[in-house]
Each structure stands twice: as C-alpha cells, then as structure tokens.
Design an enzyme around this catalytic site. Structure first.
Site, PDB file in Angstrom:
ATOM      1  N   HIS A 146      21.046  66.086  22.943  1.00 33.66           N
ATOM      2  CA  HIS A 146      19.906  65.900  22.048  1.00 33.66           C
ATOM      3  C   HIS A 146      19.660  64.412  21.843  1.00 33.66           C
ATOM      4  O   HIS A 146      20.594  63.648  21.583  1.00 33.66           O
ATOM      5  CB  HIS A 146      20.182  66.571  20.701  1.00 33.66           C
ATOM      6  CG  HIS A 146      19.076  66.385  19.707  1.00 33.66           C
ATOM      7  ND1 HIS A 146      17.849  67.001  19.832  1.00 33.66           N
ATOM      8  CD2 HIS A 146      19.006  65.638  18.579  1.00 33.66           C
ATOM      9  CE1 HIS A 146      17.077  66.654  18.817  1.00 33.66           C
ATOM     10  NE2 HIS A 146      17.757  65.822  18.045  1.00 33.66           N
ATOM     11  N   GLY A 161      21.530  60.163  17.380  1.00 36.02           N
ATOM     12  CA  GLY A 161      21.758  59.795  15.990  1.00 36.02           C
ATOM     13  C   GLY A 161      21.669  60.962  15.040  1.00 36.02           C
ATOM     14  O   GLY A 161      21.354  62.092  15.424  1.00 36.02           O
ATOM     15  N   SER A 163      20.359  63.390  12.088  1.00 38.36           N
ATOM     16  CA  SER A 163      19.041  64.001  11.897  1.00 38.36           C
ATOM     17  C   SER A 163      18.250  63.256  10.829  1.00 38.36           C
ATOM     18  O   SER A 163      18.793  62.789   9.824  1.00 38.36           O
ATOM     19  CB  SER A 163      19.220  65.466  11.481  1.00 38.36           C
ATOM     20  OG  SER A 163      17.979  66.075  11.253  1.00 38.36           O
ATOM     21  N   GLY A 164      16.943  63.137  11.076  1.00 41.60           N
ATOM     22  CA  GLY A 164      16.048  62.557  10.090  1.00 41.60           C
ATOM     23  C   GLY A 164      15.968  61.053  10.090  1.00 41.60           C
ATOM     24  O   GLY A 164      15.363  60.462   9.182  1.00 41.60           O
ATOM     25  N   LEU A 165      16.538  60.395  11.092  1.00 41.43           N
ATOM     26  CA  LEU A 165      16.510  58.931  11.133  1.00 41.43           C
ATOM     27  C   LEU A 165      15.342  58.377  11.936  1.00 41.43           C
ATOM     28  O   LEU A 165      15.206  57.161  12.077  1.00 41.43           O
ATOM     29  CB  LEU A 165      17.836  58.399  11.694  1.00 41.43           C
ATOM     30  CG  LEU A 165      19.051  58.548  10.778  1.00 41.43           C
ATOM     31  CD1 LEU A 165      20.297  57.931  11.412  1.00 41.43           C
ATOM     32  CD2 LEU A 165      18.791  57.898   9.424  1.00 41.43           C
ATOM     33  N   LYS A 167      14.263  59.139  15.354  1.00 36.68           N
ATOM     34  CA  LYS A 167      14.491  58.801  16.776  1.00 36.68           C
ATOM     35  C   LYS A 167      13.194  58.872  17.572  1.00 36.68           C
ATOM     36  O   LYS A 167      12.920  58.006  18.406  1.00 36.68           O
ATOM     37  CB  LYS A 167      15.542  59.747  17.369  1.00 36.68           C
ATOM     38  CG  LYS A 167      16.931  59.582  16.770  1.00 36.68           C
ATOM     39  CD  LYS A 167      17.953  60.470  17.441  1.00 36.68           C
ATOM     40  CE  LYS A 167      17.733  61.946  17.124  1.00 36.68           C
ATOM     41  NZ  LYS A 167      17.956  62.254  15.696  1.00 36.68           N
ATOM     42  N   ASP A 185      13.898  64.907  22.658  1.00 43.45           N
ATOM     43  CA  ASP A 185      14.576  66.063  22.053  1.00 43.45           C
ATOM     44  C   ASP A 185      15.720  66.587  22.920  1.00 43.45           C
ATOM     45  O   ASP A 185      16.867  66.532  22.524  1.00 43.45           O
ATOM     46  CB  ASP A 185      13.581  67.191  21.745  1.00 43.45           C
ATOM     47  CG  ASP A 185      14.236  68.285  20.924  1.00 43.45           C
ATOM     48  OD1 ASP A 185      14.943  67.944  19.943  1.00 43.45           O
ATOM     49  OD2 ASP A 185      14.070  69.468  21.258  1.00 43.45           O
ATOM     50  N   GLU A 210       7.502  64.502  20.238  1.00 49.24           N
ATOM     51  CA  GLU A 210       7.163  65.103  18.943  1.00 49.24           C
ATOM     52  C   GLU A 210       7.405  64.101  17.831  1.00 49.24           C
ATOM     53  O   GLU A 210       8.524  63.594  17.672  1.00 49.24           O
ATOM     54  CB  GLU A 210       7.999  66.355  18.690  1.00 49.24           C
ATOM     55  CG  GLU A 210       7.641  67.023  17.363  1.00 49.24           C
ATOM     56  CD  GLU A 210       8.552  68.177  17.012  1.00 49.24           C
ATOM     57  OE1 GLU A 210       8.307  68.813  15.967  1.00 49.24           O
ATOM     58  OE2 GLU A 210       9.513  68.433  17.760  1.00 49.24           O
ATOM     59  N   ARG A 252      32.582  46.498  11.857  1.00 53.98           N
ATOM     60  CA  ARG A 252      31.393  45.648  11.951  1.00 53.98           C
ATOM     61  C   ARG A 252      31.346  44.928  13.282  1.00 53.98           C
ATOM     62  O   ARG A 252      30.302  44.842  13.930  1.00 53.98           O
ATOM     63  CB  ARG A 252      31.397  44.636  10.803  1.00 53.98           C
ATOM     64  CG  ARG A 252      30.189  43.712  10.828  1.00 53.98           C
ATOM     65  CD  ARG A 252      30.187  42.757   9.653  1.00 53.98           C
ATOM     66  NE  ARG A 252      29.054  41.848   9.714  1.00 53.98           N
ATOM     67  CZ  ARG A 252      28.826  40.879   8.825  1.00 53.98           C
ATOM     68  NH1 ARG A 252      29.667  40.696   7.815  1.00 53.98           N
ATOM     69  NH2 ARG A 252      27.784  40.087   8.960  1.00 53.98           N
TER      70      ARG A 252
END
Length: 320
Positions: A146, A161, A163-165, A167, A185, A210, A252
């Site tokens: 994905h 990454g 979900s909801g960021l 992409k 996707d 999408e 980091r």
C-alpha cells in the site's frame, strides 16, 4: 509466491509477432507447462531457457545452427540416440532458430513425445534474451504494498505511511512539480532478479490517483502522457509518520542507514515526520537527491562524523 506456470500455447501467442515463429510439431501438447518445482527453484530466467544441453533438464531448449548440426551431422544411429536423449530432458518447449530446417527425426520425436516445437528465423541469442526476460518477469516473486509509487527525479520511490497523512495529496503535489506517477494505493512489486525490485500499477488503477474531497483523478488526462509511468525499479522507500511516532520509534540521526526488506531485497528507507507547515514535497525531493548522492559514493553523515572526529583530535592535541 510465484504465479501459475505458463503453458506452451500462451508462450507461443505472446511472442507470435515479436519472434515471428511458427508451430512445427507437438501441437497436441499446447497445454504443456514448465515444471512447477523447477520454476520455484529457478533464480532467474537463465535457469528456464538456454541452448540444448543434456545436463539441464526441464527447461526450454534452444536449437541454433550448432545444435542442429550436432544432432544431424552424424551416423543415423548416433543421431537417433542424441535426439532420443532430448525426451529425457522433459523440455516444456523446443525452439528451432536461425531459419534451421528441422530434421525429420526431431519432428517425429516431438510428435511422438508430444513436445511443442517452434521455429523462427531469429538468431538463437536474440530468442534466448527475449524469453529469459519474459520468463523472469512472469515467474518473479511478487507482492502488493500500500502506498504511492512514483518516478521522482528519475528514481523509483514508494511513499508509504500511517493512514490519514496525505500520501495521495503529496503524490499530486510531486506530479505538479514534474515527477511521474506509477501507481496509487496498491503497488504490485516483482523481484525480477536477485537484487532488483520492479514496481507496476495494477491494470484497474492505471493513471488514477484518489484525492480526498476531490475523488479519482485521471493523471494522464490532466497532466499529459509524461506524468505517468508504466513501471519503475524500486530504489527508495519514503515512510511518513506523525511527530509523536518519530520521537518514540526512530533516532533523529540514525547511525546506520535504514532499510526495509522487500521480497528478500533490502531497500533504502527514509522516515519523514509530517508536521503542520512543513513542505513535505520539498523534503521528499531532498531525500531523493541525497540518496542519489549516496549511490554515487557521497555520504554526508559519514563525512560529518569524520569531520567531527578530526575536530576532536585537534582539540585534544592543542590542550595537551
């Protein structure tokens, strides 16, 4: 997991135009297939196709001028014995190249043993190259991941990454900056040799991206042919995370470069935290440019460590 083995008739039809071959004998065995055990053990297409060789059974056997001469320019007894030995190899297909005439004994053997025999005027070397490439891709180990797979500055980059960021939105911005879309996707990944992973777009999703709030976008129709790619070699994974995930799970400045195993091949990986106000597209392009430098042997982090060590040595010497 490797796909279903291929039959002789599918192989023939897929290369009818490119190799301009015809079916000489063994048409009753159109469903004859590569041995599944051999396919699973094969390391590359080179294991599945090659010149006639009695110590390499179960592979597609190529007969050029030398091979035809070997089985025909000898006594009838030796010729019959050499042709009969081909049956013991259990080849899925025989291919007669370089416009060679098939010896009658070979044609008869193929009919009796139901071994497909194709003939082409193309050179044996060319036929081997075409079929090795084809079989390597057809039988490659594969998986689906994905994410958004893109051509960024000439490098195949998979953006993954949480979900909801955003992409897909990031993919859209990168396309507007002149980069190319391979797949959104779902990305089909194939290991086409021991060190190479190739990413392609599932046919159903080709050219589509999408974006939440807008829906499906036809990238080819909106941005033109140059904005899409059919396939790319996977060279870099860019993983997007939330800031709290970055602080909890990642260093980091990692001492060792990050990588992710994809079908047994380690792929370089970069982790980028998504924070309001950051231009993620610029950061992704910077990560790609930095990876290109590393491919050229320029490691900025290693140079910094060396510079730091030299400075400490100088400091210690002056205090002494």
């Amino acid at each position: 997991m490797k796909p279903t083995v291929i039959s002789a008739d599918v192989l023939f039809e897929d290369h009818r135009e490119s190799l301009r071959w015809h079916w000489v004998a063994g048409q009753g065995a159109s469903e004859r297939r590569f041995d599944e055990v051999v396919v699973r053990q094969a390391r590359s297409g080179a294991d599945l196709v090659g010149y006639l060789n009695y110590i390499h059974p179960y592979r597609l056997q190529i007969l050029g001028e030398r091979e035809v001469r070997y089985i025909s320019e000898c006594s009838p007894e030796d010729g019959a014995r050499r042709i009969a030995r081909i049956v013991t190899l259990e080849p899925p297909v025989l291919v007669l190249c370089e416009n060679q005439q098939a010896p009658d004994a070979l044609v008869s053997m193929c009919e009796r043993a139901q071994i497909p025999l194709f003939a082409t005027h193309e050179s044996a070397a060319f036929v081997i190259d075409v079929l090795r490439t084809y079989l390597s891709k057809h039988f490659a180990d594969r998986t689906t991941m994905h994410g958004v797979f893109m051509d960024i500055l000439g490098l195949g980059v998979l953006i993954t990454g949480e979900s909801g960021l955003g992409k897909s939105e990031l993919g859209l911005e990168l396309i507007s900056r002149g980069n190319g879309l391979v797949a959104d996707d779902a990305v089909d990944l194939f290991r086409i040799n021991q060190t190479t992973i190739e990413g392609r777009c599932p046919e159903l999703l080709q050219n589509l991206l999408e974006v939440r709030g807008i829906g499906l976008l036809d990238i080819r129709a909106i941005f033109g042919e140059a904005a899409v790619r059919r396939r790319m070699r996977l060279r870099l994974i860019v993983h997007l995370v939330r800031r709290e995930t970055m602080e909890r799970d990642y260093e980091r400045l990692p001492y060792e470069p990050l990588s992710q195993d994809v079908l047994g091949v380690p792929i370089h990986k970069v982790v980028i935290p998504v924070v309001a106000g950051r231009n993620i597209a610029v950061l992704v392009e910077a990560a790609v440019r930095n990876h290109i430098l590393q491919l050229r042997g320029i490691d900025t982090y290693e140079e910094f460590v060396n510079r730091h060590r030299v400075a400490m040595e100088k400091g210690g010497a002056s205090s002494a």
